[in-house]
Design an enzyme around this catalytic site. Sequence first.
Site, PDB file in Angstrom:
ATOM      1  N   GLY A 247       0.813  -1.212   0.000  1.00 28.01           N
ATOM      2  CA  GLY A 247       0.000   0.000   0.000  1.00 28.01           C
ATOM      3  C   GLY A 247       0.847   1.263   0.000  1.00 28.01           C
ATOM      4  N   SER A 248       0.252   2.346   0.460  1.00 24.51           N
ATOM      5  CA  SER A 248       0.922   3.648   0.427  1.00 24.51           C
ATOM      6  C   SER A 248       2.123   3.723   1.355  1.00 24.51           C
ATOM      7  CB  SER A 248      -0.076   4.752   0.797  1.00 24.51           C
ATOM      8  OG  SER A 248      -1.079   4.860  -0.191  1.00 24.51           O
ATOM      9  N   THR A 249       2.228   2.766   2.291  1.00 30.50           N
ATOM     10  CA  THR A 249       3.386   2.801   3.189  1.00 30.50           C
ATOM     11  C   THR A 249       4.691   2.643   2.420  1.00 30.50           C
ATOM     12  OG1 THR A 249       3.174   0.413   3.572  1.00 30.50           O
ATOM     13  CG2 THR A 249       2.068   1.883   5.123  1.00 30.50           C
ATOM     14  N   PHE A 250       4.631   1.996   1.251  1.00 33.70           N
ATOM     15  CA  PHE A 250       5.842   1.791   0.456  1.00 33.70           C
ATOM     16  C   PHE A 250       6.304   3.075  -0.231  1.00 33.70           C
ATOM     17  CE2 PHE A 250       8.131   0.452  -3.415  1.00 33.70           C
ATOM     18  CZ  PHE A 250       9.130  -0.304  -2.821  1.00 33.70           C
ATOM     19  N   LYS A 251       5.419   4.053  -0.363  1.00 36.58           N
ATOM     20  CA  LYS A 251       5.782   5.296  -1.042  1.00 36.58           C
ATOM     21  C   LYS A 251       6.927   6.020  -0.334  1.00 36.58           C
ATOM     22  CE  LYS A 251       1.143   6.001  -2.939  1.00 36.58           C
ATOM     23  NZ  LYS A 251      -0.069   6.860  -2.923  1.00 36.58           N
TER      24      LYS A 251
END
Length: 297
Positions: A247-251
């Site tokens: 999810g967005s945590t990888f951004k």
Amino acid sequence: DTIIENTVADPVGTIPVGMNRVVTPPKRNPGLRETVAKAQRDPYTPVLIKSNVSRENAFYLEENHLDFPGVQVGLDPVREYVDGPLFAHILGYVGHVPQESLDDYLALGYSPTDKVGLTGLEDTFEPDLHGQKGRRYIEVDVQGREVALLGAEAPTPGNNLILTVDAVFQKTVESILQKALKTNHKQQAVAIAINPKNGEILAMVTLPSYDNNLFATGISVDDYTNLAQDPLHPLVNHAITGQYPPGSTFKLIPASAALQEHVIDTKTIIDAPGTIWVPNKYFPDDATLAQPFYDWY
């Protein structure tokens, strides 16, 4: 603060329930004759034959100990997890030394009847939490009954383990997660709160959970079967064993890399319409050959 303490049962002994590190179903306990026959190979090592006997039976054996030579009533410490399901996946539970690991534990000075951490932090920090046993040097008569205490060595307790998890915050996170499940008509959820400054875990909740006190005295076949066959898998700590899209945590990772390589700066704005069209390597001017990359997160 949440304190995990040992309570004391009134057993004549405890027979392992056959629970190992991968949490296999309890196996059939050996009968009394089998246990005694096996113990005859080492007559000077006590054998635990029964756990959780009633107080009445324990008193009867004590009062009539002359009629039961070699039988002793002892107190067996039992782990008591005060908040049970709230910390079950974090703390784990203790149980008897797994048979497949018995030789390894014996080499470390454990005895076959010792209890060790089997899952969670109980397992991870077993060497730190496990203390050293005391010793009593006694004189016995021809029937093996104690007649005098010749000397003693005091036991050494294990180390205390202090966590970064906040008990009150953990309970709050659990309540919020339960409400979210009810609102969204779901049955499984995970929430993890981490201090971004140092990586400390402040709360980690997995739902549904289970009561690790069930394992403290040897879980029954029925209780284990109910947990193991539950389609929601309450024994599994989904916070650390599940596989999910990042999810967005990888951004944060590509953004940090781009900042470090000066590809972007702190004022860069990236428009994310949901789909990025990458020109074809060989025909960059032909828009019909561009390849779409979808923003799944």
